[in-house]
Design an enzyme around this catalytic site. Structure first.
Site, PDB file in Angstrom:
ATOM      1  N   LYS A  22     -16.521  20.484 -26.873  1.00  0.00           N
ATOM      2  CA  LYS A  22     -15.801  21.655 -26.350  1.00  0.00           C
ATOM      3  C   LYS A  22     -14.637  21.177 -25.492  1.00  0.00           C
ATOM      4  O   LYS A  22     -14.789  20.214 -24.719  1.00  0.00           O
ATOM      5  CB  LYS A  22     -16.777  22.523 -25.542  1.00  0.00           C
ATOM      6  CG  LYS A  22     -16.220  23.869 -25.098  1.00  0.00           C
ATOM      7  CD  LYS A  22     -17.293  24.732 -24.412  1.00  0.00           C
ATOM      8  CE  LYS A  22     -16.735  26.082 -23.981  1.00  0.00           C
ATOM      9  NZ  LYS A  22     -17.755  26.971 -23.373  1.00  0.00           N
ATOM     10  N   SER A  67     -18.068  31.841 -24.905  1.00  0.00           N
ATOM     11  CA  SER A  67     -16.783  31.187 -25.040  1.00  0.00           C
ATOM     12  C   SER A  67     -16.818  29.954 -25.942  1.00  0.00           C
ATOM     13  O   SER A  67     -15.755  29.468 -26.324  1.00  0.00           O
ATOM     14  CB  SER A  67     -16.287  30.758 -23.654  1.00  0.00           C
ATOM     15  OG  SER A  67     -17.150  29.789 -23.098  1.00  0.00           O
ATOM     16  N   SER A  85     -22.360  31.658 -22.625  1.00  0.00           N
ATOM     17  CA  SER A  85     -21.439  31.054 -23.596  1.00  0.00           C
ATOM     18  C   SER A  85     -22.039  30.037 -24.548  1.00  0.00           C
ATOM     19  O   SER A  85     -21.365  29.594 -25.466  1.00  0.00           O
ATOM     20  CB  SER A  85     -20.277  30.388 -22.863  1.00  0.00           C
ATOM     21  OG  SER A  85     -19.333  31.361 -22.527  1.00  0.00           O
TER      22      SER A  85
END
Ligand code: GLN
Length: 491
Positions: A78, A156, A180
């Site tokens: 990420k 997210s 998330s």
């Protein structure tokens, strides 16, 4: 030849150990898969040279007999994790061109174990969002479609779940502040795991809300999640909120035996207006655990209804403070104003560098922290947060784990909620309570809805009892017997 990208981490680990495949072969197959995945916009930076170098080192290590669970396993990272010399912007314009001088502890742990980095993954800007529509790099597509309609991957950690669900990574790092990891896992038929607050180091993770942020993995099975967590977790003196307690053997917890275990079903999670299919899936999950010998206990978490408003005060408050560092001086974007002052430069940089949702959070956060409103909002929210934590504490005196749906809906279409922040925030209704309490939780793929989209079930555990969360998750996974494979339409 078998498609190497479809292997689970556990399977690849065994094949690598037996010499059936090499890390280089596995990595090359994944580099090709990443290139074939561009239509989904999951990767915002690719690192094939680093990957091949790490793969060769992994092969040497396997030969030498010093491999661990993650050795030679290609993963995505990420964009919120600092990776030395590699693109790290938390998908914000304000961090343009930023390449960190150091590595985050969690990614360093993975590289130390021999994992292979395929690239950096798209996400909502600064991890603020539930659909990956707030990224400066544009939205990520979910490999799962509603007929011919594209759907959001959740957020997210949208790039993390999309790449793992779509066979463009065997696993991915993600982060969970209010859901998330778990909500996007639910939207994509992947397994997502958020450990206890303090289990993973936050060092080198771009901060959103520091009292809530936690690292965790996205994988295609519970066992894979346990293997990846084993590498990511551990005490780190560089993060003062990291806790010095021994990391158990997560994979060893997957005994399949939950006989006599008590599973709590919180009545407050039966939400008005929740799709019937989600309620039905929850009931199925309850039946599966009962069949496996668990005892089902009805419990109450009375302050649940305050969790969402509490989260949307605490998280923006911390964000407004954390994001104060982006001023155009130290790193990233700088917008200068002809003949302007230093404050003019700050203003111009922040105006140009932050997206709309991030600005909204900064304004909410600054408001709730300002003199005159602090007591009414921030302090009150902190008190309610304690009541929410107390609810869980009382519940966990009676039960070993809690089962709920992960999210109140399946993946939705682009634009469906992006103009209505409140509708978007409602996605987090089942995930934020455990975040506020700092508890471990997972999302397990449990079935498909009538449109053929995946749905997940959430397992929550006591602080530091990740093992029970893994154990119950594996039983659900097995009982669901559901193979989460989207139809491949992108290559
Ligand atoms: N969707 C939530 C938010 O926008 C949670 C995000 C997260 O966990 N990073 O705040």
């Amino acid at each position: 030849m078998t498609d190497l990208t479809k292997l689970k981490i556990a399977e690849a680990r065994d094949m690598l150990a037996n010499g059936d495949i090499t890390a280089r072969e596995l990595t090359k197959a994944h580099i090709a898969a990443v290139d074939g995945f561009d239509a989904l916009n999951a990767y915002i930076a690719k690192t094939p040279e680093i990957a091949l170098k790490q793969a060769d080192a992994a092969d040497a290590r396997i030969k030498a007999g010093t491999a661990t669970g993650m050795t030679g396993i290609p993963i995505g990272v990420k964009d919120l994790y600092c990776t030395k010399g590699v693109h790290t912007q938390a998908c914000s314009h304000i961090l343009d061109g930023f390449k960190p001088e150091y590595e985050s502890t969690v990614t360093q742990n993975l590289w130390d174990d021999g994992a292979v980095m395929l690239g950096k993954l798209n996400m909502d800007e600064f991890a603020m969002g539930s659909s990956n529509e707030t990224s400066f790099y544009g939205p990520v597509k979910n490999p799962w479609r509603k007929g011919e309609i594209d759907t959001v991957p959740g957020g997210s950690s949208g790039g993390s779940v999309s790449s793992v669900a779509g066979f463009a990574a065997m696993g991915a790092t993600a982060s969970d502040t209010g859901g998330s990891i778990r909500q996007p896992a639910s939207f994509t038929g992947t397994f997502g795991f958020k450990p206890t607050y303090g289990r993973c180091s936050r060092y080198g993770m771009v901060a959103f809300a520091s009292s809530l942020d936690q690292a965790g993995p996205i994988t295609r099975s519970v066992r894979d999640g346990a293997i990846m967590m084993q590498s990511m977790a551990g005490f780190d003196p560089k993060d003062t909120t990291s806790v010095d307690i021994a990391v158990p053997d997560f994979e060893a917890a997957l005994t399949g035996d939950i006989r006599g275990m008590k599973i709590g079903i919180p009545k407050e999670y039966h939400m008005d207006g929740m799709p019937e299919e989600i309620e039905a899936l929850w009931q199925k999950g309850i039946a599966w655990l009962k069949d496996a010998g668990a005892e089902i206990v009805n419990i109450s978490l009375p302050h649940t209804k305050y969790a969402l408003p509490t989260y949307y005060i605490v998280a923006p408050a911390e964000a407004s403070s954390n994001l104060g560092r982006y001023d155009g001086v130290k790193y990233g974007l700088r917008e200068t104003v002809q003949g302007g002052s230093l404050p003019d430069m700050y203003e111009a940089t922040r105006a140009a560098g932050f997206g709309e949702e991030v600005k909204r959070r900064i304004m909410i956060g600054t408001y709730v922290l300002s003199a005159g409103y602090y007591d009414a909002y921030y302090l009150k929210a902190q008190k309610v947060r304690q009541l929410i934590a107390n609810d869980f504490k009382a519940a966990f005196e009676k039960v070993d784990a809690i089962l709920t749906p992960t999210a109140p809906s399946a993946a939705f279409a682009f634009g469906e909620k992006s103009d209505d922040p409140l509708a978007m925030y409602l996605n987090d209704v089942f995930t934020v309570p455990a975040s506020l309490a700092g508890l471990p939780g997972s999302s397990v793929p449990a079935g498909l809805d009538k449109d053929g989209l995946p749905l997940g079930l959430q397992v929550l555990g006591k602080a530091w009892d990740e093992e029970t969360v893994f154990k119950v998750s594996a039983v659900l996974e097995e009982a669901a017997g559901f193979i989460a494979e989207p139809k491949i339409w992108w290559r």
